[in-house]
Scaffold this active site. Structure first.
Site, PDB file in Angstrom:
ATOM      1  N   HIS A 197      -3.980  -6.351   0.122  1.00  0.00           N
ATOM      2  CA  HIS A 197      -2.539  -6.088   0.200  1.00  0.00           C
ATOM      3  C   HIS A 197      -1.803  -7.257   0.864  1.00  0.00           C
ATOM      4  O   HIS A 197      -1.030  -7.068   1.813  1.00  0.00           O
ATOM      5  CB  HIS A 197      -2.269  -4.792   0.965  1.00  0.00           C
ATOM      6  CG  HIS A 197      -2.747  -3.570   0.249  1.00  0.00           C
ATOM      7  ND1 HIS A 197      -2.181  -3.104  -0.919  1.00  0.00           N
ATOM      8  CD2 HIS A 197      -3.771  -2.715   0.533  1.00  0.00           C
ATOM      9  CE1 HIS A 197      -2.818  -2.016  -1.322  1.00  0.00           C
ATOM     10  NE2 HIS A 197      -3.792  -1.761  -0.461  1.00  0.00           N
ATOM     11  N   GLN A 218       0.810  -1.206   0.000  1.00  0.00           N
ATOM     12  CA  GLN A 218       0.000   0.000   0.000  1.00  0.00           C
ATOM     13  C   GLN A 218       0.847   1.262   0.000  1.00  0.00           C
ATOM     14  O   GLN A 218       1.942   1.303   0.550  1.00  0.00           O
ATOM     15  CB  GLN A 218      -0.958   0.018   1.209  1.00  0.00           C
ATOM     16  CG  GLN A 218      -0.295   0.005   2.560  1.00  0.00           C
ATOM     17  CD  GLN A 218      -0.097  -1.393   3.088  1.00  0.00           C
ATOM     18  OE1 GLN A 218       0.088  -2.324   2.323  1.00  0.00           O
ATOM     19  NE2 GLN A 218      -0.152  -1.533   4.411  1.00  0.00           N
TER      20      GLN A 218
END
Length: 269
Positions: free
Chosen positions: A175, A120
């Site tokens: 993620h 991220q």
């Protein structure tokens, strides 16, 4: 005309002399055929042993070592997070040096799969879109307007060559990190494609200057992001709340101040 007769005498126990009308003939003991075969077999065995020893001596150790060795510590450290079956296989996989070779190519027609490890706040969203929209491919990815994801198939089959949020979604969790992906991707692709095949995986990612990435995540959390959709595993099972402690109370950490954000070393990500 005299009748000619041939005389064949075999004597194994001892040598003898045979007296015939036209002369004296000495008869030697005949060697059994089995003895000759043993001698030839022994010679071949000796030749093979010396050949193996010589080949092992002059051949490079990495190519033809005569005995198996324990896995080097460096190999284990370099493969942290990979499934055990992958770490202890005889073929560890492509090394960095292999990828630098001129003849190295990603074979889209075979079973090569590119896995995008999306960390991220590193620009991964933009990069992921470029992967499905802007590559010059023999069979470009197709992205239907009614679907959030794209189809990135191989030129001659409907098998996917790309594992990312824009092709398969967050199949291994929001993620997902290295450990989660390496233990998840193969099984998820088997489910999606309905078949079990041996694939060769290529992991790619983006890195960002760490302070900029940290501040970007702070602003993202300040706006209300929580990363609650992320999956965390512990010994093959989902991690509990006690194992991964939250750093805030309530539903979100919206409006957090930078000093409070910095004071908590464990962030939900």
């Amino acid at each position: 005309m005299k009748n000619l007769k041939s005389v064949s005498v075999q004597c194994i126990d001892s040598d003898i002399a045979l007296l015939l009308p036209n002369g004296v003939y000495e008869i030697k003991q005949m060697e059994p055929k089995s003895s000759k075969l043993k001698r030839i077999s022994f010679f071949c065995l000796v030749l093979a042993v010396f050949g193996i020893l010589g080949f092992g001596y002059y051949c490079p150790d990495k190519v033809c070592a005569l005995s198996s060795r324990e896995l080097p510590i460096s190999v284990v450290e370099d493969n942290i997070g990979k499934p055990l079956a992958h770490i202890y296989s005889t073929k560890v996989g492509l090394s960095y040096e292999d990828m630098l070779n001129d003849d190295f190519t990603f074979d889209m027609d075979s079973h090569d799969v590119m896995v995008f490890l999306h960390m991220q706040k590193t620009g991964g969203t933009s990069f992921g879109k470029h992967l499905v929209h802007d590559l010059d491919l023999q069979r470009p990815c197709t992205c239907p307007l009614t679907r959030k994801r794209c189809y990135c198939f191989r030129p001659h089959s409907n098998q996917s060559w790309l594992f990312s949020r824009y092709t398969t979604g967050w199949k291994c969790g929001l993620h997902a990190d290295w450990t989660e992906l390496t233990n998840c991707v193969d099984g998820k692709l088997d489910e999606i494609e309905g078949t079990q095949i041996k694939r060769r995986y290529f992991y790619i990612t983006l890195l960002r200057e760490p302070i900029s990435r940290y501040l970007s995540e702070f602003r993202h959390v300040q706006r209300g992001a929580t990363w609650k959709g992320s999956l965390h595993t512990c010994n093959g099972r989902p991690a509990t709340d006690d194992e991964i402690l939250p750093c805030y109370i309530g539903e979100t950490w919206e409006g957090v101040k930078i000093n409070d954000f910095i004071d908590y070393p464990i962030l939900i990500h």
